[in-house]
Design a protein around this motif. Structure first.
Motif, PDB file in Angstrom:
ATOM      1  N   GLU A   1       0.848  -1.195   0.000  1.00 57.33           N
ATOM      2  CA  GLU A   1       0.000   0.000   0.000  1.00 57.33           C
ATOM      3  C   GLU A   1       0.891   1.255   0.000  1.00 57.33           C
ATOM      4  O   GLU A   1       0.654   2.197  -0.775  1.00 57.33           O
ATOM      5  N   ASN A   2       1.926   1.245   0.852  1.00 56.74           N
ATOM      6  CA  ASN A   2       2.841   2.394   0.894  1.00 56.74           C
ATOM      7  C   ASN A   2       3.573   2.554  -0.440  1.00 56.74           C
ATOM      8  O   ASN A   2       3.784   3.678  -0.917  1.00 56.74           O
ATOM      9  N   LEU A   3       3.938   1.416  -1.013  1.00 55.28           N
ATOM     10  CA  LEU A   3       4.661   1.491  -2.293  1.00 55.28           C
ATOM     11  C   LEU A   3       3.732   1.996  -3.406  1.00 55.28           C
ATOM     12  O   LEU A   3       4.142   2.775  -4.267  1.00 55.28           O
ATOM     13  N   ASP A   4       2.465   1.589  -3.359  1.00 51.55           N
ATOM     14  CA  ASP A   4       1.495   2.072  -4.354  1.00 51.55           C
ATOM     15  C   ASP A   4       1.334   3.585  -4.267  1.00 51.55           C
ATOM     16  O   ASP A   4       1.249   4.273  -5.294  1.00 51.55           O
ATOM     17  N   ASN A   5       1.295   4.085  -3.029  1.00 50.80           N
ATOM     18  CA  ASN A   5       1.188   5.541  -2.869  1.00 50.80           C
ATOM     19  C   ASN A   5       2.402   6.241  -3.465  1.00 50.80           C
ATOM     20  O   ASN A   5       2.286   7.259  -4.144  1.00 50.80           O
ATOM     21  N   ALA A   6       3.574   5.655  -3.203  1.00 53.82           N
ATOM     22  CA  ALA A   6       4.807   6.248  -3.739  1.00 53.82           C
ATOM     23  C   ALA A   6       4.777   6.213  -5.270  1.00 53.82           C
ATOM     24  O   ALA A   6       5.144   7.181  -5.940  1.00 53.82           O
ATOM     25  N   LYS A   7       4.311   5.107  -5.810  1.00 47.71           N
ATOM     26  CA  LYS A   7       4.260   4.954  -7.274  1.00 47.71           C
ATOM     27  C   LYS A   7       3.366   6.038  -7.882  1.00 47.71           C
ATOM     28  O   LYS A   7       3.707   6.674  -8.879  1.00 47.71           O
ATOM     29  N   MET A   8       2.233   6.257  -7.206  1.00 47.22           N
ATOM     30  CA  MET A   8       1.287   7.245  -7.731  1.00 47.22           C
ATOM     31  C   MET A   8       1.908   8.650  -7.700  1.00 47.22           C
ATOM     32  O   MET A   8       1.854   9.380  -8.692  1.00 47.22           O
ATOM     33  N   THR A   9       2.527   9.012  -6.564  1.00 50.18           N
ATOM     34  CA  THR A   9       3.082  10.371  -6.469  1.00 50.18           C
ATOM     35  C   THR A   9       4.244  10.529  -7.453  1.00 50.18           C
ATOM     36  O   THR A   9       4.412  11.594  -8.055  1.00 50.18           O
ATOM     37  N   PHE A  10       5.021   9.462  -7.632  1.00 55.56           N
ATOM     38  CA  PHE A  10       6.162   9.538  -8.544  1.00 55.56           C
ATOM     39  C   PHE A  10       5.674   9.768  -9.984  1.00 55.56           C
ATOM     40  O   PHE A  10       6.172  10.633 -10.701  1.00 55.56           O
ATOM     41  N   GLU A  11       4.680   9.004 -10.365  1.00 55.23           N
ATOM     42  CA  GLU A  11       4.196   9.141 -11.746  1.00 55.23           C
ATOM     43  C   GLU A  11       3.534  10.498 -11.977  1.00 55.23           C
ATOM     44  O   GLU A  11       3.671  11.081 -13.060  1.00 55.23           O
ATOM     45  N   LYS A  12       2.858  10.994 -10.950  1.00 54.32           N
ATOM     46  CA  LYS A  12       2.253  12.328 -11.102  1.00 54.32           C
ATOM     47  C   LYS A  12       3.334  13.389 -11.258  1.00 54.32           C
ATOM     48  O   LYS A  12       3.203  14.316 -12.051  1.00 54.32           O
TER      49      LYS A  12
END
Ligand code: AMP
Ligand code: ZN
Length: 472
Positions: A321-332
């Motif tokens: 879940e934490n990694l998914d959040n990071a992935k989302m912010t990184f891609e944005k």
């Protein structure tokens, strides 16, 4: 720059011994298995430290060992050599698995944009140096022979426990995994410099020494490899926090006893990556690797970003879940950068103003999360696009996230996929069904569709711009 020094337990101004060459040593991997992403957190944060020193204009010479002998299953000299365990597990020789996992480690480093240190030296190529230093320690009265092994005599030091307030009584036999009482030691804290006798007889690699056929202890490796390439004084020594005791404590004891003076000024320790059930470790079988993350659709740089979002002196909890959040912010973030125009003149005053935000954060004990806030401040600012791009490129010399390259890839590519692909219609339809299944929280169906596409050689990736696909 202020850097926290584990030795003094304070943030200190970093002043190199010789500004023309900052000397930095890193404990390298024990190459009996893949590195887990916890190990790699430590190497990522050490990489940031090295790159920031270079960014500040210091020439850095960084040395790392490869532990391919002598690291026993307990850090405190008992149990079996981890390399031997690995070799037996894979029915290969120790040297074969050392080569395989050393290559795998550097492969992970490459994916994570971790620079390879200037010098990398395997322990097995430094046997003469180990013998020289151990002989010196015996001559000076700091080491003794007992039961066939050579031990360091910790009672000869004024202060042995340099990183913490342990006293000898606290170092109970049996507190660490596999620690058994070693009757040959004069003092409980003494540690092995050279083994000729151990509880297991089938050690594969052995060398002649003045004390008989044997092999080195793990701790002596780092002291000697550091001294071989960096001389008698070291600016910074790095490692994960678990290395502080006994490994680094023993390194200091033997190096300073041998040299007769202070050895290393700064001790840089990275806190652990934990899972919800505690420290990530290989022996517990919780084995998250970079390749595993990749197979689940996470780019290795998303993991680097995830690490940079937290301070290196705080333990970090890994969850998908934490990694998914990071992935989302990184891609944005990458998507925002991709909108910047490439043309125009850099505005020097604005460049300097925002660069200072970045360096202020990094100068304060490598505050990478605040440094990342500076990237967002740049994007929100009234600076022109050329200045913004120049600042992102400048910060990325340290962050190493390939921000501009990734942004340019998005900007150049058409939104989605290859519409000329004969199966494009079918694939897009399957992706729509998968998106709908995910919306309904029907993850089993969503995974089934993903797997079905994968079986046809089609990889899908969820990004901030929607789901994309490509053929392998
Ligand atoms: P090893 O290969 O076991 O010698 O460890 C390589 C590096 O990873 C050392 O600097 C360790 O201190 C570090 N390390 C081990 N476990 C973790 C963890 N869970 N999180 C962060 N660093 C770790
Ligand atoms: Zn070491």
């Amino acid at each position: 720059m202020k850097l926290y020094n584990s030795l003094t337990r304070t943030k200190e101004e970093f002043i190199p011994i010789n500004p023309k060459e900052v000397k930095m040593y890193t404990c390298g991997p024990t190459v009996y298995h893949f590195a887990h992403i916890g190990n790699l957190r430590t190497y990522i944060m050490e990489d940031v430290l090295e790159k920031y020193l270079r960014y500040l204009g210091y020439p850095v010479k960084r040395v790392m060992n490869i532990t391919d002998v002598g690291h026993l299953s307990s850090d405190a000299d008992t149990g079996e050599d981890k390399m031997l365990k690995g070799a037996r597990r894979e029915k290969k020789t120790v040297m074969e698995i050392a080569k395989y996992y050393t290559d795998a480690f550097f492969d992970d480093c490459r994916k994570l944009n971790i620079k390879i240190p200037d010098v990398v030296e395997p322990a097995t190529s430094c046997i003469d140096e180990f013998i020289k230093v151990i002989s010196g320690l015996i001559e000076k009265g700091y080491a003794y022979e007992s039961g066939g092994n050579i031990y360091f005599d910790t009672s000869k030091l004024d202060k042995y426990y340099v990183f913490n307030n342990f006293e000898e009584e606290d170092l109970q036999d049996g507190v660490r995994e596999g620690v058994e009482k070693d009757g040959n030691k004069r003092n409980k804290a003494d540690f092995v410099l050279w083994f000729t006798k151990s509880k297991f007889e089938d050690q594969e690699l052995k060398w002649n020494s003045p004390w008989g056929l044997g092999y080195p202890g793990w701790h002596i490796e780092c002291s000697c490899i550091s001294m071989k390439h960096l001389g008698e004084n070291l600016d910074i020594h790095c490692g994960g926090i678990d290395n502080a005791f006994p490994h680094h404590t023993n390194e200091i004891a033997q190096s300073e006893a041998f040299l007769g003076h202070k050895w290393c000024n700064f001790w840089f320790h990275v806190l652990h990556l934990n899972t919800s059930s505690g420290k990530m470790s290989k022996s517990k079988g919780e084995f998250l690797t970079v390749s595993l993350l990749e197979s689940k659709g996470y780019s290795p740089l998303v993991y680097r970003w995830f690490c940079l979002l937290s301070h290196y002196r705080k333990s970090l909890v890994f969850s998908y879940e934490n990694l998914d959040n990071a992935k989302m912010t990184f891609e944005k973030l990458v998507a925002r950068i991709s909108k910047l125009e490439k043309s125009g003149e850099v505005e020097v005053d604005k460049f300097e103003k925002y660069k200072k935000l970045f360096t202020d954060a990094m100068d304060n004990d490598l505050n990478t999360s605040l440094a990342i806030t500076a990237v967002y401040d740049v994007l929100k600012s009234d600076a022109n696009d050329a200045t913004k791009r120049a600042l992102v490129a400048d910060f990325d010399k340290v962050l190493s996230l390939d921000l501009l390259a990734q942004a340019d890839k998005i900007a150049e590519k058409p939104e989605n996929t290859d519409e000329n692909d004969p199966e494009a219609e079918y694939i897009n339809e399957a992706i729509k069904l998968r998106t709908a299944a995910k919306k309904e929280k029907n993850y089993a169906e969503a995974d089934r569709i993903r797997d079905e596409l994968k079986a046809k050689g089609i990889i899908i990736e969820d990004t901030a711009q929607g789901t994309k696909w490509k053929r392998i």
